[in-house]
Design a protein around this motif. Sequence first.
Motif, PDB file in Angstrom:
ATOM      1  N   ASP A 245     -52.811  79.082  50.536  1.00 56.72           N
ATOM      2  CA  ASP A 245     -53.634  77.984  50.042  1.00 56.72           C
ATOM      3  C   ASP A 245     -55.095  78.431  49.940  1.00 56.72           C
ATOM      4  OD1 ASP A 245     -55.107  75.678  49.598  1.00 56.72           O
ATOM      5  OD2 ASP A 245     -53.818  74.428  50.834  1.00 56.72           O
ATOM      6  N   PRO A 246     -55.632  78.576  48.710  1.00 55.54           N
ATOM      7  CA  PRO A 246     -57.008  79.082  48.543  1.00 55.54           C
ATOM      8  C   PRO A 246     -58.060  78.221  49.234  1.00 55.54           C
ATOM      9  CG  PRO A 246     -55.855  78.945  46.424  1.00 55.54           C
ATOM     10  CD  PRO A 246     -54.998  78.253  47.427  1.00 55.54           C
ATOM     11  N   SER A 247     -57.815  76.910  49.313  1.00 55.51           N
ATOM     12  CA  SER A 247     -58.824  76.021  49.898  1.00 55.51           C
ATOM     13  C   SER A 247     -58.971  76.240  51.402  1.00 55.51           C
ATOM     14  CB  SER A 247     -58.463  74.559  49.619  1.00 55.51           C
ATOM     15  OG  SER A 247     -57.278  74.192  50.299  1.00 55.51           O
ATOM     16  N   LEU A 248     -57.950  76.819  52.034  1.00 53.62           N
ATOM     17  CA  LEU A 248     -58.010  77.041  53.469  1.00 53.62           C
ATOM     18  C   LEU A 248     -58.660  78.368  53.821  1.00 53.62           C
ATOM     19  CD1 LEU A 248     -54.441  75.795  54.477  1.00 53.62           C
ATOM     20  CD2 LEU A 248     -56.563  74.493  54.320  1.00 53.62           C
ATOM     21  N   ILE A 249     -58.682  79.285  52.853  1.00 54.14           N
ATOM     22  CA  ILE A 249     -59.220  80.619  53.098  1.00 54.14           C
ATOM     23  C   ILE A 249     -60.697  80.559  53.486  1.00 54.14           C
ATOM     24  CG2 ILE A 249     -59.692  82.858  52.017  1.00 54.14           C
ATOM     25  CD1 ILE A 249     -56.742  82.381  52.514  1.00 54.14           C
ATOM     26  N   THR A 250     -61.419  79.573  52.930  1.00 56.91           N
ATOM     27  CA  THR A 250     -62.862  79.478  53.170  1.00 56.91           C
ATOM     28  C   THR A 250     -63.189  79.204  54.630  1.00 56.91           C
ATOM     29  OG1 THR A 250     -62.828  77.126  52.611  1.00 56.91           O
ATOM     30  CG2 THR A 250     -63.290  78.671  50.822  1.00 56.91           C
ATOM     31  N   LEU A 251     -62.207  78.739  55.406  1.00 53.58           N
ATOM     32  CA  LEU A 251     -62.450  78.417  56.814  1.00 53.58           C
ATOM     33  C   LEU A 251     -62.294  79.632  57.724  1.00 53.58           C
ATOM     34  CD1 LEU A 251     -60.554  75.005  56.924  1.00 53.58           C
ATOM     35  CD2 LEU A 251     -63.023  75.355  56.860  1.00 53.58           C
ATOM     36  N   ALA A 252     -61.820  80.748  57.177  1.00 51.92           N
ATOM     37  CA  ALA A 252     -61.578  81.942  57.984  1.00 51.92           C
ATOM     38  C   ALA A 252     -62.839  82.776  58.154  1.00 51.92           C
ATOM     39  CB  ALA A 252     -60.491  82.789  57.329  1.00 51.92           C
ATOM     40  N   ASP A 253     -62.878  83.543  59.238  1.00 52.05           N
ATOM     41  CA  ASP A 253     -63.974  84.500  59.443  1.00 52.05           C
ATOM     42  C   ASP A 253     -63.773  85.736  58.580  1.00 52.05           C
ATOM     43  OD1 ASP A 253     -65.306  83.013  61.537  1.00 52.05           O
ATOM     44  OD2 ASP A 253     -63.634  83.569  62.831  1.00 52.05           O
ATOM     45  N   ARG A 254     -62.509  86.151  58.423  1.00 55.02           N
ATOM     46  CA  ARG A 254     -62.152  87.299  57.595  1.00 55.02           C
ATOM     47  C   ARG A 254     -60.854  86.993  56.869  1.00 55.02           C
ATOM     48  NH1 ARG A 254     -60.950  91.440  61.755  1.00 55.02           N
ATOM     49  NH2 ARG A 254     -60.313  92.714  60.000  1.00 55.02           N
ATOM     50  N   VAL A 255     -60.645  87.711  55.771  1.00 51.62           N
ATOM     51  CA  VAL A 255     -59.429  87.527  54.975  1.00 51.62           C
ATOM     52  C   VAL A 255     -58.774  88.882  54.744  1.00 51.62           C
ATOM     53  CG1 VAL A 255     -58.433  86.722  52.802  1.00 51.62           C
ATOM     54  CG2 VAL A 255     -60.385  85.500  53.806  1.00 51.62           C
ATOM     55  N   LEU A 256     -57.490  88.960  55.052  1.00 48.53           N
ATOM     56  CA  LEU A 256     -56.692  90.140  54.730  1.00 48.53           C
ATOM     57  C   LEU A 256     -55.783  89.775  53.557  1.00 48.53           C
ATOM     58  CD1 LEU A 256     -55.641  91.279  58.319  1.00 48.53           C
ATOM     59  CD2 LEU A 256     -57.503  92.189  56.908  1.00 48.53           C
ATOM     60  N   GLU A 257     -55.877  90.551  52.502  1.00 43.32           N
ATOM     61  CA  GLU A 257     -55.068  90.312  51.297  1.00 43.32           C
ATOM     62  C   GLU A 257     -53.845  91.226  51.349  1.00 43.32           C
ATOM     63  OE1 GLU A 257     -54.560  88.460  47.617  1.00 43.32           O
ATOM     64  OE2 GLU A 257     -56.664  88.673  48.157  1.00 43.32           O
ATOM     65  N   ILE A 258     -52.637  90.634  51.205  1.00 39.51           N
ATOM     66  CA  ILE A 258     -51.424  91.440  51.202  1.00 39.51           C
ATOM     67  C   ILE A 258     -50.740  91.313  49.842  1.00 39.51           C
ATOM     68  CG2 ILE A 258     -50.056  89.590  52.301  1.00 39.51           C
ATOM     69  CD1 ILE A 258     -48.470  91.886  53.701  1.00 39.51           C
ATOM     70  N   SER A 259     -50.415  92.439  49.275  1.00 37.61           N
ATOM     71  CA  SER A 259     -49.765  92.480  47.962  1.00 37.61           C
ATOM     72  C   SER A 259     -48.802  93.648  47.932  1.00 37.61           C
ATOM     73  CB  SER A 259     -50.814  92.621  46.852  1.00 37.61           C
ATOM     74  OG  SER A 259     -50.204  92.685  45.578  1.00 37.61           O
ATOM     75  N   ASP A 260     -47.545  93.364  47.631  1.00 34.08           N
ATOM     76  CA  ASP A 260     -46.509  94.411  47.614  1.00 34.08           C
ATOM     77  C   ASP A 260     -46.506  95.222  48.904  1.00 34.08           C
ATOM     78  OD1 ASP A 260     -45.598  93.733  45.060  1.00 34.08           O
ATOM     79  OD2 ASP A 260     -47.158  94.937  44.109  1.00 34.08           O
ATOM     80  N   GLY A 261     -46.749  94.548  50.023  1.00 28.59           N
ATOM     81  CA  GLY A 261     -46.673  95.204  51.313  1.00 28.59           C
ATOM     82  C   GLY A 261     -47.909  95.953  51.749  1.00 28.59           C
ATOM     83  N   ALA A 262     -48.910  96.059  50.874  1.00 26.88           N
ATOM     84  CA  ALA A 262     -50.153  96.747  51.212  1.00 26.88           C
ATOM     85  C   ALA A 262     -51.229  95.727  51.578  1.00 26.88           C
ATOM     86  CB  ALA A 262     -50.620  97.604  50.044  1.00 26.88           C
ATOM     87  N   VAL A 263     -52.043  96.043  52.582  1.00 32.98           N
ATOM     88  CA  VAL A 263     -53.056  95.113  53.076  1.00 32.98           C
ATOM     89  C   VAL A 263     -54.441  95.705  52.871  1.00 32.98           C
ATOM     90  CG1 VAL A 263     -53.991  94.011  55.147  1.00 32.98           C
ATOM     91  CG2 VAL A 263     -51.533  94.029  54.774  1.00 32.98           C
ATOM     92  N   ARG A 264     -55.354  94.866  52.388  1.00 31.28           N
ATOM     93  CA  ARG A 264     -56.757  95.273  52.265  1.00 31.28           C
ATOM     94  C   ARG A 264     -57.638  94.102  52.680  1.00 31.28           C
ATOM     95  NH1 ARG A 264     -59.489  93.117  47.997  1.00 31.28           N
ATOM     96  NH2 ARG A 264     -58.256  92.032  46.409  1.00 31.28           N
ATOM     97  N   GLU A 265     -58.850  94.427  53.119  1.00 29.71           N
ATOM     98  CA  GLU A 265     -59.821  93.395  53.474  1.00 29.71           C
ATOM     99  C   GLU A 265     -60.346  92.781  52.191  1.00 29.71           C
ATOM    100  OE1 GLU A 265     -62.216  91.818  56.907  1.00 29.71           O
ATOM    101  OE2 GLU A 265     -61.018  93.627  57.004  1.00 29.71           O
ATOM    102  N   ALA A 266     -60.340  91.455  52.133  1.00 27.46           N
ATOM    103  CA  ALA A 266     -60.796  90.757  50.926  1.00 27.46           C
ATOM    104  C   ALA A 266     -62.132  90.067  51.209  1.00 27.46           C
ATOM    105  CB  ALA A 266     -59.760  89.735  50.481  1.00 27.46           C
ATOM    106  N   ALA A 267     -62.900  89.892  50.160  1.00 27.42           N
ATOM    107  CA  ALA A 267     -64.190  89.204  50.300  1.00 27.42           C
ATOM    108  C   ALA A 267     -63.941  87.721  50.503  1.00 27.42           C
ATOM    109  CB  ALA A 267     -65.032  89.429  49.048  1.00 27.42           C
ATOM    110  N   LEU A 268     -64.770  87.098  51.337  1.00 23.55           N
ATOM    111  CA  LEU A 268     -64.690  85.647  51.524  1.00 23.55           C
ATOM    112  C   LEU A 268     -65.203  84.966  50.269  1.00 23.55           C
ATOM    113  CD1 LEU A 268     -65.994  85.350  55.189  1.00 23.55           C
ATOM    114  CD2 LEU A 268     -63.706  84.760  54.404  1.00 23.55           C
ATOM    115  N   ALA A 269     -64.547  83.849  49.932  1.00 30.19           N
ATOM    116  CA  ALA A 269     -64.953  83.105  48.729  1.00 30.19           C
ATOM    117  C   ALA A 269     -66.336  82.513  48.926  1.00 30.19           C
ATOM    118  CB  ALA A 269     -63.940  82.024  48.429  1.00 30.19           C
TER     119      ALA A 269
END
Length: 230
Positions: A206-230
């Motif tokens: 849920d994109p609207s909930l991401i803004t409440l996090a301190d950090r965001v980890l993006e997972i795609s096809d099993g790979a994880v990267r640090e994503a920028a906060l919205a």
Amino acid sequence: MSNEPLVVVEGLRKVYRSGPNEVVALREVSFELFPGELVAVRGRSGSGKTTLLNQIGGLDRPDAGRVVVAGHEVTAMSEESLLGLRRDVLGFVFQSFGLIPVLSAAENVGVPMRLVRMPVAEREERIGMLLALVGLEQHVNQRPYELSGGQRQRVAIARSLANRPRLLIADEPTGQLDSQTGRQIMELLRALVRSEGVTALVATHDPSLITLADRVLEISDGAVREAALA
């Protein structure tokens, strides 16, 4: 926030096989989580979010790599040791709430405390404190079917904090809730991270909930990267 990580994930790999077919759920995933932060794991359905959370919580084992939580190497522990870790160090919140239907809200919250044989007076005091913390002090005697979806998830969150975990793992905790209630639950989790000093790892799409996090980890096809906060 401490400089020492509470969670260390190194080179995590998980492959599911069905006959000649292979699905790589996690691809050499590495990251750290620090005390007192709320970290969101974002990704589409089937991207590997649940698989990742299960590895960290010791509910499943990887094919390669390791997970260390609060100094315990989860990926090398026996089943008996993992039970102790899940009882004493970890708290879990699931999309399906996982409450026991015949028990009241207070009794559901008290289950983990009974398992560690917490003295009755201490247990009753902590149950009351936790239900007040999640705003349900008026609903202690109600059973799950008498509560709304949001209230049931609040009971589940209170139960997850019963034994003072250091790491809270939440898998799509707002998945069955409407958007407004979902945001309230996410805001509650953020407040609890601050007040209880717990670290929270929350999987959500849920994109609207991401803004409440301190950090965001993006997972795609099993790979994880640090994503920028919205």
